[in-house]
Design a protein around this motif. Structure first.
Motif, PDB file in Angstrom:
ATOM      1  N   ASP A 190       0.696  -1.321  -0.237  1.00  8.22           N
ATOM      2  CA  ASP A 190       0.026   0.005  -0.129  1.00  8.22           C
ATOM      3  C   ASP A 190       1.156   1.234   0.115  1.00  8.22           C
ATOM      4  O   ASP A 190       0.613   2.038  -0.614  1.00  8.22           O
ATOM      5  CB  ASP A 190      -0.747   0.242   0.954  1.00  8.22           C
ATOM      6  N   ILE A 191       2.025   0.817   0.978  1.00 11.34           N
ATOM      7  CA  ILE A 191       2.867   2.221   1.295  1.00 11.34           C
ATOM      8  C   ILE A 191       3.558   2.783  -0.408  1.00 11.34           C
ATOM      9  O   ILE A 191       3.849   3.775  -0.593  1.00 11.34           O
ATOM     10  CB  ILE A 191       3.890   2.759   1.867  1.00 11.34           C
ATOM     11  N   TYR A 192       4.245   1.624  -1.533  1.00  9.47           N
ATOM     12  CA  TYR A 192       4.483   1.458  -2.440  1.00  9.47           C
ATOM     13  C   TYR A 192       3.474   2.623  -3.549  1.00  9.47           C
ATOM     14  O   TYR A 192       3.794   2.917  -4.414  1.00  9.47           O
ATOM     15  CB  TYR A 192       4.408   0.395  -2.693  1.00  9.47           C
ATOM     16  N   SER A 193       2.175   1.773  -3.758  1.00 11.22           N
ATOM     17  CA  SER A 193       1.067   2.830  -4.346  1.00 11.22           C
ATOM     18  C   SER A 193       0.792   4.152  -3.956  1.00 11.22           C
ATOM     19  O   SER A 193       0.597   4.838  -4.820  1.00 11.22           O
ATOM     20  CB  SER A 193      -0.447   1.883  -3.761  1.00 11.22           C
ATOM     21  N   LEU A 194       0.838   4.248  -2.753  1.00 13.77           N
ATOM     22  CA  LEU A 194       0.668   5.934  -2.159  1.00 13.77           C
ATOM     23  C   LEU A 194       1.857   6.416  -2.537  1.00 13.77           C
ATOM     24  O   LEU A 194       1.707   7.863  -3.470  1.00 13.77           O
ATOM     25  CB  LEU A 194       0.437   5.672  -0.922  1.00 13.77           C
ATOM     26  N   GLY A 195       2.805   5.995  -2.855  1.00 10.01           N
ATOM     27  CA  GLY A 195       4.137   6.763  -3.570  1.00 10.01           C
ATOM     28  C   GLY A 195       3.982   7.202  -5.190  1.00 10.01           C
ATOM     29  O   GLY A 195       4.480   8.163  -5.214  1.00 10.01           O
ATOM     30  N   ILE A 196       3.506   6.088  -5.812  1.00 13.18           N
ATOM     31  CA  ILE A 196       3.276   6.007  -6.962  1.00 13.18           C
ATOM     32  C   ILE A 196       2.072   7.541  -7.040  1.00 13.18           C
ATOM     33  O   ILE A 196       2.620   8.335  -7.669  1.00 13.18           O
ATOM     34  CB  ILE A 196       2.984   5.366  -7.549  1.00 13.18           C
ATOM     35  N   VAL A 197       0.726   7.787  -6.277  1.00 11.26           N
ATOM     36  CA  VAL A 197       0.305   8.688  -6.273  1.00 11.26           C
ATOM     37  C   VAL A 197       0.750  10.127  -6.279  1.00 11.26           C
ATOM     38  O   VAL A 197       0.510  10.605  -7.009  1.00 11.26           O
ATOM     39  CB  VAL A 197      -1.151   8.132  -5.232  1.00 11.26           C
ATOM     40  N   LEU A 198       1.551  10.541  -5.260  1.00  9.30           N
ATOM     41  CA  LEU A 198       2.539  11.153  -4.632  1.00  9.30           C
ATOM     42  C   LEU A 198       3.210  11.686  -5.363  1.00  9.30           C
ATOM     43  O   LEU A 198       3.540  12.898  -6.178  1.00  9.30           O
ATOM     44  CB  LEU A 198       3.368  11.290  -2.806  1.00  9.30           C
ATOM     45  N   TYR A 199       3.688  10.822  -6.546  1.00 10.36           N
ATOM     46  CA  TYR A 199       4.973  11.552  -7.776  1.00 10.36           C
ATOM     47  C   TYR A 199       3.971  11.516  -8.674  1.00 10.36           C
ATOM     48  O   TYR A 199       3.487  12.655  -9.267  1.00 10.36           O
ATOM     49  CB  TYR A 199       4.898   9.843  -7.580  1.00 10.36           C
ATOM     50  N   GLU A 200       2.557  11.227  -8.852  1.00 17.25           N
ATOM     51  CA  GLU A 200       1.980  11.432 -10.338  1.00 17.25           C
ATOM     52  C   GLU A 200       1.214  12.718  -9.634  1.00 17.25           C
ATOM     53  O   GLU A 200       1.470  13.440 -10.322  1.00 17.25           O
ATOM     54  CB  GLU A 200       0.266  10.956  -9.928  1.00 17.25           C
ATOM     55  N   LEU A 201       0.473  13.091  -8.148  1.00 13.77           N
ATOM     56  CA  LEU A 201       0.101  14.289  -8.168  1.00 13.77           C
ATOM     57  C   LEU A 201       1.577  15.619  -8.550  1.00 13.77           C
ATOM     58  O   LEU A 201       0.731  16.593  -8.728  1.00 13.77           O
ATOM     59  CB  LEU A 201      -0.454  14.074  -6.454  1.00 13.77           C
ATOM     60  N   LEU A 202       2.571  15.769  -8.080  1.00 11.84           N
ATOM     61  CA  LEU A 202       3.278  16.446  -8.414  1.00 11.84           C
ATOM     62  C   LEU A 202       4.239  16.584  -9.297  1.00 11.84           C
ATOM     63  O   LEU A 202       4.377  17.445 -10.118  1.00 11.84           O
ATOM     64  CB  LEU A 202       4.722  16.568  -7.290  1.00 11.84           C
ATOM     65  N   ALA A 246       9.402   5.854  -0.350  1.00  9.08           N
ATOM     66  CA  ALA A 246       8.341   5.186  -0.789  1.00  9.08           C
ATOM     67  C   ALA A 246       8.487   3.988  -1.884  1.00  9.08           C
ATOM     68  O   ALA A 246       7.856   3.007  -2.453  1.00  9.08           O
ATOM     69  CB  ALA A 246       7.282   6.277  -0.488  1.00  9.08           C
ATOM     70  N   ILE A 247       8.746   4.029  -3.470  1.00 16.49           N
ATOM     71  CA  ILE A 247       8.236   3.839  -4.707  1.00 16.49           C
ATOM     72  C   ILE A 247       9.745   2.643  -4.722  1.00 16.49           C
ATOM     73  O   ILE A 247      10.054   2.483  -5.838  1.00 16.49           O
ATOM     74  CB  ILE A 247       8.016   3.822  -5.125  1.00 16.49           C
ATOM     75  N   ALA A 248      10.460   2.741  -3.382  1.00 18.98           N
ATOM     76  CA  ALA A 248      11.642   1.662  -3.700  1.00 18.98           C
ATOM     77  C   ALA A 248      11.207   0.498  -3.812  1.00 18.98           C
ATOM     78  O   ALA A 248      10.123  -0.642  -3.473  1.00 18.98           O
ATOM     79  CB  ALA A 248      12.358   1.143  -2.102  1.00 18.98           C
ATOM     80  N   LYS A 249      11.985  -0.174  -4.920  1.00 22.24           N
ATOM     81  CA  LYS A 249      11.446  -1.351  -5.324  1.00 22.24           C
ATOM     82  C   LYS A 249      11.689  -3.048  -4.003  1.00 22.24           C
ATOM     83  O   LYS A 249      10.598  -3.529  -4.091  1.00 22.24           O
ATOM     84  CB  LYS A 249      12.086  -2.825  -6.611  1.00 22.24           C
ATOM     85  N   SER A 250      12.183  -2.613  -3.349  1.00 18.60           N
ATOM     86  CA  SER A 250      12.550  -3.650  -2.873  1.00 18.60           C
ATOM     87  C   SER A 250      12.157  -3.357  -0.885  1.00 18.60           C
ATOM     88  O   SER A 250      11.480  -2.056  -0.997  1.00 18.60           O
ATOM     89  CB  SER A 250      14.402  -3.948  -2.301  1.00 18.60           C
ATOM     90  N   PRO A 251      11.160  -3.961  -0.708  1.00 13.99           N
ATOM     91  CA  PRO A 251      10.259  -3.767   0.553  1.00 13.99           C
ATOM     92  C   PRO A 251      11.689  -2.963   1.838  1.00 13.99           C
ATOM     93  O   PRO A 251      11.424  -2.392   2.157  1.00 13.99           O
ATOM     94  CB  PRO A 251       9.926  -5.185   0.914  1.00 13.99           C
ATOM     95  N   GLU A 252      12.289  -3.946   1.854  1.00 14.14           N
ATOM     96  CA  GLU A 252      13.259  -3.698   2.876  1.00 14.14           C
ATOM     97  C   GLU A 252      13.951  -1.809   2.445  1.00 14.14           C
ATOM     98  O   GLU A 252      14.447  -1.108   3.890  1.00 14.14           O
ATOM     99  CB  GLU A 252      14.716  -4.491   2.779  1.00 14.14           C
ATOM    100  N   GLN A 253      14.066  -1.301   1.618  1.00 17.92           N
ATOM    101  CA  GLN A 253      14.486  -0.228   1.575  1.00 17.92           C
ATOM    102  C   GLN A 253      12.707   0.979   1.613  1.00 17.92           C
ATOM    103  O   GLN A 253      13.238   2.372   1.496  1.00 17.92           O
ATOM    104  CB  GLN A 253      14.846   0.459  -0.140  1.00 17.92           C
TER     105      GLN A 253
END
Length: 583
Positions: A190-202, A246-253
């Motif tokens: 969910d955090i990754y998807s939210l990061g994509i949304v924030l990227y798109e907003l800006l 937020a949109i790092a490919k690895s969940p660890e990052q």
């Protein structure tokens, strides 16, 4: 005639449609409020497993209560049609706003992101993952208030994609890498998807796009995103760092929780530094090496390319053979270890507490799975085990873990108010059942001034906590008990006083008429039908005639005016005669 679902929700307008459902604006006839109804499409109706998942996830999401989450009111079935009743939000979805206004300002973007993150944090703390965060599922009101919708629904849909493969195509731009791989998603998805949304907003763009869904999914897995500041130079470096983390490919990052992300967004909004940002820049030697010496870093690759093809092939064969030998050694070793481990019988843990179950498992050389699931039960007392996996008496290898489900006891739910507004017993029973209560409902008749069949009493009381299968008692009015009385005398009284006597004290239905009167003052009762003293049935209609003036004082003034007029006329006539004699 408009469609009514469940005998309660009247469709007012169609407001949208998606791969899963058709969306309507409707009116809840019982509670007199506007709601949203999502009606499942026909292709899902025959899939019983999906319907069960759909209801379970919707009921789970209905437990969420947060100002930035669209509330779920009801889940129902009308014939073969499955539907969800949700809070109606007057506004637009975030995708429409992005298409029209993006890129948004930093302040607007952070304000929306904080609200969405707060909603996701609340869901995660209640163990609910959205799995389909995207601008289409975020509604924004005219005053900028964001509300996330469709919590839990995506899980039911994603489970059905084997047969309905097109249902999540619209979400691929916001899909996390682990979802693209088909791995079980978690809070960080969910955090990754939210990061994509924030990227798109800006920026007004998604970081990954392509001609096909598969091409886009591969980019989520393989391609690094263009830093958002390259598309919008106004984006501050710290905000860019938050997005990229937020949109790092690895969940660890990635951010571990929505709480962490929200804290960083709050720091940026307040103009405060983010603690990890400077450290991550300074402690990344690989990033520094890449930026400072890209050519040098790539030089060794040219040397490797210069090695003869035969040498490369020989080295490749050696690596392959070595890998196969290692794999076989590990496989044989694993099989040997498995075969050498003894077996044991799983003890029966049902009806026991967790500490007692651990003792039984220890005696059987087994262990308890640390993730203990809890659920409500009408049959098993609180804190006792409902079921286990593997089941009792199964033969398993020593050292295996056993999963258990522990009872939370009988589920207590807030009981609805059914004594408001003289609700009919039919509507009251429907409301109680729609709230999930299954206990026996006893109806107790009682004479009352309320309308016949109106609910005038309830046990349990409104808003009290009650077990879903608990017994319920409703007191129902049998209607007013009328009798024959003598018509009260209200002639000469003010209309308000007369109304109190006739309606409140004697239970008569009053009809008021007015007429001009020179004998009675204004607003005074002149007469009644029937006349005072005549027999009349309570509950029947009587007529009261009220004076609208001008009253007796006005009549005296009129008579005096008439006398004055006569005197004036006589005087004028005498004057006229005198003039004629002079001539």
């Amino acid at each position: 005639m408009s469609k009514i679902f469940g005998g309660r929700y009247e469709v007012l307008d169609r407001i949208g449609a998606g791969g899963m459902a058709i969306v309507y604006k409707a009116k809840d006839l019982l509670l007199n409020r506007v709601v949203t109804i999502k009606v499942l499409r026909e292709q899902f109706v025959t899939d019983e497993d999906f319907i069960r998942r759909f209801r379970r996830e919707a009921q789970s999401a209905a437990s969420l209560s947060h100002p930035n989450i669209v509330s779920i009111y009801d889940v129902g079935k009308d014939g073969d049609t499955e539907y969800i009743v949700m809070e109606y939000v007057e506004g637009r979805n975030l995708k429409e706003i992005i298409r029209e206004y993006a890129p948004l300002s930093t302040e607007q973007s952070i304000n929306l992101a904080r609200q969405i993150t707060g909603a996701i944090r609340n869901a995660h703390e209640n163990h609910i993952i959205h799995r389909d965060i995207k601008p289409h599922n975020i509604l924004v009101t005219a005053d900028g208030h964001a509300k996330v919708t469709d919590f839990g629904i995506a899980r039911a849909v994603s489970s059905a994609t084997v047969t309905h493969t097109g249902d999540i195509v619209g979400s691929v731009h916001y899909l996390s890498p682990e979802q693209a791989k088909g791995i079980q998603s978690n809070e960080q998805s969910d955090i990754y998807s939210l990061g994509i949304v924030l990227y798109e907003l800006l920026t007004g763009k998604v970081p990954y796009d392509g001609e096909t869904p598969i091409a886009i999914a591969l980019k989520h897995l393989q391609q690094e995103p263009v830093p958002p500041s390259k598309l919008n130079p106004r984006i501050a470096k710290e905000l860019e760092g938050v997005i990229m983390r937020a949109i790092a490919k690895s969940p660890e990052q990635r951010y571990v929780s929505a709480k962490e992300l929200l804290e960083d967004l709050n720091h940026i909004q307040a103009g405060e530094p983010i603690a990890w940002f400077g450290l991550s820049q300074a402690s990344d030697p690989e990033a520094t090496q890449t930026h400072k010496g890209m050519v040098k870093a790539l030089n060794p690759i040219e040397v490797i390319d210069a090695v003869p093809i035969k040498s490369v092939n020989k080295r490749r064969r050696i690596l392959i053979v070595g890998g196969l030998v290692l794999f076989l050694a590990l496989l044989v070793g694993g099989i040997w270890n498995y075969m050498s481990v003894g077996s044991t019988k799983v003890p029966d843990l049902t009806g026991k507490t967790v500490p007692v179950a651990e003792d039984f498992l220890k005696d059987a050389e087994l262990s308890l799975d640390p993730e203990v699931t809890q659920e409500f039960s009408d049959e098993v007392d609180k804190d006792l085990i409902i079921r286990q996996d593997p089941k009792a008496d199964n033969s398993v290898k020593v050292g295996r873990t056993v999963k258990v489900v522990v009872s939370k006891g009988i589920e207590l739910v807030e009981f609805p108010n059914v004594i408001i507004g003289q609700m009919s017993k039919e509507n009251a029973i429907n409301l109680i059942k729609n709230a999930g209560f299954t206990g026996e409902i006893t109806l107790v008749p009682m004479p009352d001034d309320a309308a016949k069949d109106a609910v005038i009493g309830q046990d349990p009381m409104p808003k009290s906590s009650w077990p879903k299968d608990g017994n319920i008692t409703l007191t129902v009015s049998t209607g007013p008990q009328w009798s024959t009385i003598n018509m009260p005398s209200v002639i000469g009284k003010l209309s308000s006083e007369a109304k109190t006597i006739l309606v409140d004290q004697n239970k008569l239905v009053l009809k008021i008429e007015t007429e001009v009167s020179y004998t009675s003052p204004e607003d005074v009762v002149i007469s009644t039908i029937p006349s005072p003293g005549e027999s009349v049935q309570q509950g029947s209609e009587v007529t009261m005639v009220v004076s609208r003036g001008p009253g007796p004082f006005a009549q005296g003034l009129e008579a005096q005016a008439s006398s004055n007029n006569v005197m004036i006329a006589q005087f004028l006539a005498g004057v006229q005669k005198g003039r004629l004699k002079e001539q």
